[in-house]
Design an enzyme around this catalytic site. Structure first.
Site, PDB file in Angstrom:
ATOM      1  N   CYS A  34      -8.367 -20.083  10.074  1.00 25.48           N
ATOM      2  CA  CYS A  34      -8.855 -18.658   9.953  1.00 25.48           C
ATOM      3  C   CYS A  34      -9.328 -18.329  11.508  1.00 25.48           C
ATOM      4  CB  CYS A  34     -10.214 -18.953   9.132  1.00 25.48           C
ATOM      5  SG  CYS A  34     -11.378 -17.427   8.906  1.00 25.48           S
TER       6      CYS A  34
ATOM      7  N   LEU B 216      11.124  16.929 -13.358  1.00 30.75           N
ATOM      8  CA  LEU B 216      11.288  17.822 -12.493  1.00 30.75           C
ATOM      9  C   LEU B 216      12.191  17.541 -11.420  1.00 30.75           C
ATOM     10  CD1 LEU B 216       7.789  19.349 -11.783  1.00 30.75           C
ATOM     11  CD2 LEU B 216       9.354  20.346 -13.241  1.00 30.75           C
TER      12      LEU B 216
ATOM     13  N   GLU C 132      10.598   3.765  -0.707  1.00 30.45           N
ATOM     14  CA  GLU C 132      11.862   2.893  -1.108  1.00 30.45           C
ATOM     15  C   GLU C 132      12.653   3.455  -2.277  1.00 30.45           C
ATOM     16  OE1 GLU C 132      13.074  -1.720  -1.653  1.00 30.45           O
ATOM     17  OE2 GLU C 132      10.832  -1.081  -1.530  1.00 30.45           O
ATOM     18  N   TYR C 133      11.550   3.830  -3.348  1.00 29.89           N
ATOM     19  CA  TYR C 133      12.214   4.378  -4.585  1.00 29.89           C
ATOM     20  C   TYR C 133      12.840   5.672  -4.357  1.00 29.89           C
ATOM     21  CZ  TYR C 133      12.739   5.779  -9.351  1.00 29.89           C
ATOM     22  OH  TYR C 133      13.193   6.373 -10.488  1.00 29.89           O
ATOM     23  N   ASP C 134      12.597   6.578  -3.319  1.00 29.69           N
ATOM     24  CA  ASP C 134      13.122   7.820  -3.446  1.00 29.69           C
ATOM     25  C   ASP C 134      14.669   7.587  -2.581  1.00 29.69           C
ATOM     26  OD1 ASP C 134      11.462   9.254  -4.502  1.00 29.69           O
ATOM     27  OD2 ASP C 134      10.272   9.759  -2.768  1.00 29.69           O
TER      28      ASP C 134
ATOM     29  N   CYS D 299      -8.474 -18.245   3.822  1.00 23.68           N
ATOM     30  CA  CYS D 299      -9.413 -19.330   4.544  1.00 23.68           C
ATOM     31  C   CYS D 299     -10.000 -20.139   3.469  1.00 23.68           C
ATOM     32  CB  CYS D 299     -10.628 -18.547   5.165  1.00 23.68           C
ATOM     33  SG  CYS D 299     -11.728 -19.853   6.117  1.00 23.68           S
TER      34      CYS D 299
ATOM     35  N   LYS E 145       1.133  18.739  -7.177  1.00 20.82           N
ATOM     36  CA  LYS E 145       1.832  17.840  -8.093  1.00 20.82           C
ATOM     37  C   LYS E 145       0.633  16.574  -8.189  1.00 20.82           C
ATOM     38  CE  LYS E 145       6.105  15.402  -9.358  1.00 20.82           C
ATOM     39  NZ  LYS E 145       5.634  14.107  -9.554  1.00 20.82           N
TER      40      LYS E 145
ATOM     41  N   LYS F 125       8.317  17.398  -2.290  1.00 19.48           N
ATOM     42  CA  LYS F 125       7.906  16.377  -1.691  1.00 19.48           C
ATOM     43  C   LYS F 125       8.016  16.310  -0.241  1.00 19.48           C
ATOM     44  CE  LYS F 125       7.905  12.681  -3.642  1.00 19.48           C
ATOM     45  NZ  LYS F 125       8.015  11.134  -4.281  1.00 19.48           N
TER      46      LYS F 125
ATOM     47  N   CYS G 297     -13.727 -18.387  11.514  1.00 21.08           N
ATOM     48  CA  CYS G 297     -14.299 -19.663  11.377  1.00 21.08           C
ATOM     49  C   CYS G 297     -13.392 -20.866  12.086  1.00 21.08           C
ATOM     50  CB  CYS G 297     -14.905 -19.972  10.252  1.00 21.08           C
ATOM     51  SG  CYS G 297     -13.642 -20.631   8.869  1.00 21.08           S
TER      52      CYS G 297
END
Length: 648
Positions: free
Chosen positions: A386, A81, A34-36, A406, A104, A297, A389
């Protein structure tokens, strides 16, 4: 244009916040994918509009230093870089130049300075211009030489990392799921930036050198590779590398790629660097990047598929982890049909619904993840029971992250939790009894209840012959259990796992009853409720626990087996003060350790900010978290750990 300007501002804000959490080692707020994607969108908008804001991440390296370690300006500015995901772009970059291809590594960059053959100084990368001095911690790194043969001034740069194996070991020692570290880089960043170097040493941090900045009087024959070879003679571990050129680059990248799944350490790509030092330096730099190197990358292979189911997998702590099940796709050469979604907050952020069209990829070519939800129906219903259980399942928010739990204390998935809690550091602190070992003991019938932890001698032969054990392991375990018999009453009470009774509450209750364990069996709600910070809800949980005959017998048996020591209170300096603690710790092992420190000195710790709060302790004093906002509204001072330690 106005719409694009608004979008630029949004992207700058989002990316800067993501960078801050990344470089400071706190909780991650977005994936690398997402960042890229957002970063590339910002670059395109800046080029299209000609608008570049002063605080744009395209103009800055790293993020401003916000911790309270001593700061120091780097002798030579540390640049980021430039990067590409296209092999052909990388080939054109190195065309005609013999180059070095290396991993890297994904950790924290550190600069080491040696003088007269000894480690003189260590500074983190920080924002590229100013870093944090962490010299005592660097001396605790597993593989950093404290003395070297070379006697001139040497300045090198390297990546501090924590291996996957050590990451798992450290996380396995943390009982609460919400306190576990997200990834090795997150753990490494916090470990390197500790004030207590003993903590750093326990984390098994290692450093691999990737650059030589200065070495007076040494002739490297104009070769970066020669620099690496020379650094090895000085005792350094250097990043793994090999020669490459235009004709062989693609196959060399493929060779590195094949080894990613078996790597012992985290990586986030490769780096190419011109071997010719003079030529590389003659190229100079841009405002942000050197021109003699570039990062590569791997382009994420992304496949579109259909979400068919979300399975909620029960953990040993009662946490129900969502796992997305989708139509099988081939990713990086393997068939993939599942991906962890981690928690309720991420499920909501992705707006998941059964039948949605999603895209999936492998983070760092290893871990399957959902990239995007193209449909975003948001129709997924969270289970009310859950799956193990059938008990009630509830969504709870811890540190502003929502997860499903749970609530049945007798859930089989939680059986291990009661033992893990009792042997944890804040309870009886029995080293050597990991969750994996406890599971083996439970499966073998060696431990059925908490007092059985102190009768392991009766099962000597069974333990010695277990896989992974032997005489030495058995002897160490017995020594640790005997050592753990000396404890305090609050630690024992905390280890019982009574609902709503943490260690600080256990201390308050034990002080009220003057450390009399037998008296606690018949504690009444009225007296307990009158204790400051206890109240009727906690009092009710405490009384109800000891109404159960089995619980009473268990506690009495433990009292007979243990040597209860009187709790020592230092009562020094914090009487009348109330603190709230939030965020990741740098100087203390965790928030509980800081809480113990405060309470031992007469202070109180609360879970929420109010008008009664004296200080909010948060190493990120400038964040926009809900606790910070509340403190600012009420005029409560927000201080870092170092500020706190300077109060006295």
């Amino acid at each position: 244009m106005d719409t694009k300007k608004i979008r630029i501002k949004e992207l700058v804000e989002k990316l800067n916040e993501a960078s801050r959490t990344y470089y400071q080692g706190t909780d991650e707020i977005m994936s690398n994918y997402e960042y890229d994607k957002l970063y590339d969108e910002l670059v395109a908008l800046e080029q299209e509009t000609g608008i570049v804001l002063a605080d744009s991440p395209t103009m800055h390296v790293g993020y401003e230093v916000v911790s309270n370690l001593e700061k120091e300006r780097h002798e030579k500015r540390m640049l980021s870089l430039d990067k590409t995901k296209d092999v052909e772009v990388l080939r054109e970059f190195i065309k005609g130049q013999k180059s070095i291809l290396s991993w890297k590594m994904d950790g924290l960059t550190v600069v080491l300075t040696y003088r007269d053959g000894e480690l003189f100084k260590a500074v983190t990368r920080g924002n590229g211009e100013v870093g944090e001095v962490i010299t005592p911690n660097a001396k605790a790194f597993k593989n950093v030489p404290l003395k070297i043969p070379y006697k001139g001034e040497l300045i090198i740069r390297g990546e501090a990392i924590i291996t996957y194996e050590d990451f798992k070991r450290i996380n396995d020692e943390i009982p609460e799921e919400s306190d576990k570290y997200k990834n090795p880089r997150n753990l490494c960043s916090g470990s390197v930036r500790q004030l207590n170097s003993e903590i750093t040493a326990k984390r098994s941090v290692r450093m691999y050198v990737f650059s030589l900045v200065k070495a007076e009087g040494v002739d490297f024959a104009n070769s970066r590779s020669a620099q690496f070879d020379w650094l090895k003679t000085q005792g350094f571990d250097v990043v793994e590398h090999k020669y490459t050129d235009y004709d062989h680059l693609a196959e060399d990248i493929a060779e590195f790629e094949e080894r990613i799944p078996s790597n012992a350490f985290p990586t986030d790509g490769l780096v190419v660097l011109f071997d010719d030092i003079a030529y590389g330096e003659s190229l100079g730099t841009t405002a942000k990047y050197p021109k003699d190197s570039m990062a590569f990358k791997w382009a994420d292979e992304i496949k579109e598929t259909k979400l068919r189911e979300v399975i909620w997998s029960a953990s040993r702590t009662g946490l129900l982890n969502p796992i997305a099940v989708f139509d099988t796709v081939d990713l990086e050469g393997t068939n993939v049909s599942r991906a962890s979604v981690h928690n309720v907050s991420i499920v909501k952020e992705l707006a998941l619904g059964i039948g949605d069209t999603i895209t999936v990829y492998k983070a760092n070519m290893i871990i399957p993840q959902i990239a995007e939800n193209l449909t975003r129906s948001g129709s997924l219903e969270f289970p009310k029971i859950c799956p193990v259980c059938g008990g009630t399942a509830e969504i709870k928010a811890i540190n502003e992250v929502e997860s499903l739990y749970c609530t049945n204390p007798e859930c089989p998935a939680k059986q291990i939790k009661s033992f893990s809690l009792m042997v944890s550091r804040d309870a009886l602190n029995i080293e050597g009894l990991s969750e994996a070992t406890l599971e083996k003991f439970i499966d073998a019938g060696i431990v059925k209840d908490l007092p059985d932890l102190f009768d392991l001698q009766s099962h000597r032969d069974a333990i010695v012959n277990m896989e992974g054990f032997g005489e030495k392991s058995y002897d160490n375990l017995i020594r640790e259990t005997n050592k753990a018999k000396k404890t305090t009453l609050p630690k024992l009470i905390y280890g019982l796992g009574i609902a709503n009774v943490g260690l600080s509450t256990a201390k308050l209750i034990c002080r009220e009853y003057q450390g009399d364990g037998q008296a606690l069996l018949d504690a009444d709600i009225e007296r307990l409720s009158s204790i400051d910070k206890v109240g009727p809800v906690i009092a009710g949980s405490f009384v109800d626990y000891f109404k159960d005959e089995h619980n009473r017998q268990r506690f009495e048996k433990l009292l007979s087996l243990l040597e209860i020591e009187e709790e020592v209170r230092e009562g020094n300096g914090f009487e009348g003060m109330t603190f709230v603690i939030t965020g990741n710790m740098e100087h203390f092992d965790n928030r509980n350790a800081l809480k113990d420190y405060i309470e031992a000195r007469g202070g109180k710790v609360s879970g929420s900010v109010s008008a009664k709060t004296t200080y909010l302790i948060n190493n990120d004093t400038t964040s926009g978290s809900s606790k910070n906002k509340k403190a600012k509204e009420l005029g409560i001072p927000i201080i870092s750990e170092e500020d706190f330690l300077n109060l006295g």
